[in-house]
Write an enzyme that holds these catalytic residues in place. Structure first.
Site, short mmCIF file in Angstrom:
data_model
loop_
_atom_site.label_atom_id
_atom_site.label_comp_id
_atom_site.label_asym_id
_atom_site.label_seq_id
_atom_site.Cartn_x
_atom_site.Cartn_y
_atom_site.Cartn_z
N GLY B 199 0.82 -1.21 0.00
CA GLY B 199 0.00 0.00 0.00
C GLY B 199 0.85 1.25 0.00
N GLU B 442 -3.87 -9.42 7.00
CA GLU B 442 -3.61 -9.54 8.44
C GLU B 442 -3.93 -10.94 8.97
OE1 GLU B 442 -1.88 -7.42 9.85
OE2 GLU B 442 -2.12 -5.82 8.39
N ASP B 444 -4.75 -14.75 6.93
CA ASP B 444 -5.83 -15.43 6.20
C ASP B 444 -6.79 -16.09 7.19
OD1 ASP B 444 -6.54 -17.00 3.39
OD2 ASP B 444 -6.77 -18.27 5.17
#
Lengths: 685, 685
Positions: B199, B442, B444
């Site tokens: 990000g 954060e 699976d």
């Protein structure tokens, strides 16, 4: 990771298949010829620049040689205006292909399927034209049919309103007969009466087939269809009194507010209005069900194919994706240093294999549905409407269950793919977003269950009065009549292997659905019962019935494959899929079977064991089971699910081609990034 | 339908509430002050032209008075280049707001939440800065912290790779110490080693905090964090050896392939490398769990709020939407001619009310989680790590269960809204698309369940050896030690009303989770068991444990509300929500409770009855229960869920403002529509 690893992994997986893939392709698509023709058409679309979808810019133009045209458009992130323009370009191109390659109309519609975009022309072909022939008088069909076939007019089907979807009888649009002028006055009474979600209407439609309540001398005769000119054929501008436009992203929905008088035509195959304004009722109100059944059988096949696409992508990607290195048996014997292929984890198998089984079960049900429709049509021709009600009830149940399962399944496929599943380039977002509305259109999946439930109530009454007349797929209600015996029914499974007997599987589905019919009948008995208070009971019953039909179609499908002379190996894999579908479906609603002691705890244990062993048995066939659908890479539209297995390479390449990555520094650097970085003076580093 | 009907329906629904809405708003947001400040910040964002989202074109520019700027952009259907530019404009505007209104950093982050878009700056604030402080040495924090705080550098957190998500230990990026030059050579070994999904990296990041395997003298010390300059602060161009770009629509993910040597810094709060290249291990490897727990507790609160937004929209719209007119009791007494409000159907109540209960249960669990985190932090300060493991296990279980439930719940809300739910302007598509990745990032949701399961296995061992040491939320495993007694346990419900006793509800959750711990322990016993073969058992157990924590937090939340002196009316509605959550959750997995005879068939019957009656009791409060969250119309972003109830009017108005509806004839008419209509000559009609 070595760059060739992924393609190698997929090749190895294919080599492990236990059956010949071509045989299953034939089973899926009907014959070798049909499968081959389908592939040709898919390639025709895949190789045309107008239908490109791999992230590059695409040329759109009406000229035949599109590649030379410099009118380029990016493929994703189009504005709505551009998106519409692209949809129009694709529509035109389809008709050009039809001419250039002498396609039949059906072949052209198959190409439209492979284009895999909602086009503004779709509903002209799939709704407007068929309804003219189905509901227009012979005269009307002769007049409007050719105009529409030649695209001299382009139509849409305008039923839904801003304020009304499901409830046809309360539509607010009216068609009032003005006897003086011999005109119908079509009137959107308030703005909630505006026709809404009308495919094609917003941008392309010149005519609309409008559903409106017919009013003669103040009397309301309910909804009827009218062909109303919407836009001038000269300049495409809306006629006075018509406000028309687009309702927003993705779907080609349009809206129209219509307030004008027109001489145009009420469709009069069934109900009629005479010259002097007399209303004549249709002779039979159930004949219209026929086309609804056909449409739904198409939707059930589509439910299988859409899930097959997502499952193909997920199966291939989980085969080439490696994550964690687990001890011994799951490790790659040839390459012990490599991490484990994700599909080798039992948890992943427990998620993907039931989806693959579901793809095949839904396919079997769609074949069954289609043959029931064909039989019914033949009977209708000789005036026999005896099977209509059952076929309609089954089509309602299957539409609701199968489209729900497939939408959920597509999302489950995405979740199987880890983070990359959320990339636009996984292809799953596109499949999901275009598919999920099917849960609501052509009959909301919740409301629809009432149709099946009502039918089953009639059957259970028949079981007590005239059991011979109970229809073939409802026979199980007969056993409920003797309630003591029914309540004493128990599942016969003793060994885990008993779970593989079709009669035991079907008996379980029958018992559960039978119990739900009884529950509903009991709840509906008090005179003051409000039917809508029983929606939940209807919903449970309809899904139980649909699951029974799915399981039975799958079992019959295996038998049929054997009769057709498919090889033992292929029949065996179909049998495993059938078993997995049945057992996994039972397990997913285990409480229903336990609640009346039909199943015992030890049977639940052996059920779980059998499911696990079926999953293990099918694991090596997973890739090939999906290969059998023979989708082109173009139709899959996925960097991660490509047939060659080079998932990471395709993802990398696709991203490099993106417009935004053609410059090192993004548009907006000076206006926004510089002020951010220098708010407190530039860094002194 | 009269145009005022919808707003009137919503007003009537609000008048029926059984409790004061302000009290619940206070309960949700902590205090009147906090609730009021939150609303102020929401309005600050809502009223700023840069953050407009109602379908009109928006002005973007760095000047303060944006309204005057003519640099207009459409709000939806942006190209990726435009979308990125808009994200940059919004990022800058947030920092301007911070200065103009003297916001604290936390308030600025709250504003970022209300902007409700993934921004390229988000992870700079929420990951890059916190990790510098958490993992950098004091010296490093002092150097990099202020640079990042002042935005003189903009950073991102680069862990995930093209070929590796979950498995940190197999990252392919390496950081090799070159002792001669005292440099770290950061190297993307192959293209699958490229950092991916990072990000902010694609467009804005000047620095990346890169996770790479540390190599000294050929020895691999595993993944460590390094701050690596990516782009020149002079012209924002990537440094030589760095290839960086954007990975596609929606998420602000970027990728980087890094191959350069740099003097830059390994973060050294825990592990250290000395000047002469000696590696020093961190003293304790579990301390890093602390920030993970905090992040997850934030995600659990977010899971409640995101579902609350969707439920607000669905509740309001199903209140104003009318469809079909059913007999007697469901009809609107004041207006018997009107169709029935959709929310009055029991089937709709059976779908929406459990979602509302889930919103409140998830909220209660997030409060519990946060207070456990605060307690743990205080203990850690004095060197006590005893609660760390349990809190971490619970945070894993809740993250997996709550984000799964909320994503599914958002989609269920859409399906409650009929066809209009699929309109972009319903707001649900946006909520869904931006929320669903939380099921994978954060941790699976499937893999994460192994963390909880491992912890519970330790607890069940402890139960036999040292039962006093079993941690508070795991006490239920003690009862499983005496297997005969445990297997004889039965639910105590005799009357339907017994289902409302919290101790009976919690006992059921405990029994089920306890049974699953035993099952897992037994399955894990053989020495040759492969842990990953037990993933399914781990997954079942983790969800059962999470449901127990949710139910218990909710029960405790009601008690706490009573202690805080909330009015009896408000406590009563919270109690009903708590009951509905518990009973509906039990019902959804009924098979688990039936399989070992813990529940009897008649208890299942009374469970269903009690759920139905709770739904009926809560129906009149539905609208106000969602009003209590006090969302602005801007934050809801929905034409159908606006606070004034004028759903159809807003949908109509929004569509009229769309760019495509500003012309009567669409772009593309001449190129595409005319050729379509005239292929066979113009119609002669």
């Amino acid at each position: 990771m070595p760059e060739s690893q992924q393609s190698n992994d997929l090749a190895v997986a294919r080599a492990k298949a236990t059956f010949p893939v071509a045989e299953l392709t034939r089973y899926i698509h009907g014959s070798d010829q049909q499968a081959a023709r389908r592939k040709e058409l898919a390639n025709l679309v895949a190789n045309d620049p107008v239908f490109k979808r791999d992230g590059r810019q695409v040329a759109i133009s009406p000229t035949k040689n599109n590649a030379r045209n410099r009118n380029l458009m990016p493929l994703i992130g189009l504005s709505r205006v551009q998106e519409v323009k692209q949809g129009l370009a694709m529509s035109l191109r389809l008709y050009q292909l039809k001419e250039e390659h002498n396609l039949t109309k059906e072949e052209m519609l198959t190409c439209m399927e492979f284009v895999d975009e909602t086009l503004p022309i779709t509903l002209h072909e799939t709704a407007f034209i068929p309804i003219i022939y189905a509901q227009g008088s012979d005269e009307q069909a002769k007049y409007w049919g050719p105009l529409a076939e030649k695209l001299q007019i382009i139509g849409c089907y305008a039923q839904t309103e801003l304020g009304h979807g499901s409830n046809l009888s309360e539509l607010e649009t009216t068609a009032t007969l003005n006897k003086d002028t011999d005109e119908w006055i079509i009137h959107s009474t308030t703005f909630t009466a505006s026709k809404w979600w009308i495919g094609g209407l917003g941008v392309i439609g010149t005519h609309a087939l409008i559903q409106a309540r017919l009013i003669i001398d103040g009397k309301d005769y309910g909804a009827h269809g009218f062909i109303v000119p919407i836009r001038s054929l000269k300049d495409h501008r809306p006629f006075p009194g018509v406000k028309v436009g687009d309702i927003g992203p993705k779907a080609y929905g349009g809206f129209a507010k219509v307030d004008n008088g027109c001489k145009e035509n009420m469709l009069m195959r069934f109900a009629k209005v005479t010259r002097d304004g007399q209303y004549i009722k249709p002779p039979h109100d159930k004949l219209a069900y026929g086309s609804m059944v056909l449409l739904r059988s198409t939707m059930i096949r589509a439910a299988s194919l859409v899930l097959a696409r997502a499952a193909t992508i997920a199966t291939r990607y989980t085969t080439v994706r490696r994550q964690f290195n687990v001890p011994t048996s799951r490790r790659d014997a040839a390459n012990p240093k490599l991490e484990t292929q994700v599909i080798n984890y039992p948890m992943v198998q427990a998620r993907i294999l039931p989806i693959i089984a579901q793809v095949y079960a839904t396919l079997a049900a769609s074949k069954k549905m289609r043959s029931m429709y064909d039989d019914m049509l033949a009977e209708l021709m000789v005036g026999d409407i005896s099977s209509l009600a059952e076929v309609h009830a089954i089509s309602s149940a299957l539409k609701s269950t199968c489209t729900t399962l497939s939408a959920t399944g597509v999302e489950d496929c995405r979740k199987l793919m880890g983070g990359h599943g959320y990339s636009y380039f996984s292809g799953i977002s596109h499949i999901w977003a275009s598919y999920v509305p099917s849960n609501t259109y052509e009959g909301d999946n919740f409301l629809l269950t009432q149709q099946t439930a009502r039918y089953m109530l009639k059957q259970i009454k028949l079981a007590t009065t005239d059991p011979d007349k109970v229809t073939p797929f409802s026979k199980y209600v007969i056993k409920t009549v003797d309630q003591d015996a029914f309540q004493a029914e128990r599942c016969c499974v003793q060994d885990a292997s008993d779970w593989l007997k079709p009669e035991i599987q079907l008996a379980a589905f029958e018992h559960r659905a039978g119990r739900f019919v009884v529950d509903l009948a009991v709840a509906a008995m008090p005179k003051d019962t409000i039917w809508s208070d029983l929606n939940l009971e209807c919903w449970r019953l309809s899904h139980a019935h649909a699951q029974y039909v799915l399981a039975r179609s799958t079992v019959e499908g295996v038998a049929h494959a054997m009769e057709q002379g498919l090889s033992r190996k292929t029949v065996l894999v179909l049998k495993r899929l059938s078993d997995l579908f049945a057992l996994h479906t039972i397990q997913a609603a285990l409480g229903d079977y336990l609640e009346d002691y039909y199943l015992s705890p030890s049977q639940c244990q052996s059920l779980r064991l059998q499911i696990k062993s079926l999953q293990t048995a099918l694991a090596d066939d997973a890739v090939t089971l999906m290969d059998a659908f023979d989708f082109t890479d173009h139709y899959l539209g996925s960097a991660l699910g490509a047939a060659d297995g080079n998932a990471y390479q395709h993802l990398w390449d696709t991203v490099q081609r993106e417009e935004i990555n053609q410059t090192e520094v993004v548009d907006g650097y000076k206006e926004y990034i510089v002020p951010l970085l220098t708010r407190h003076g530039a860094a002194k580093i």
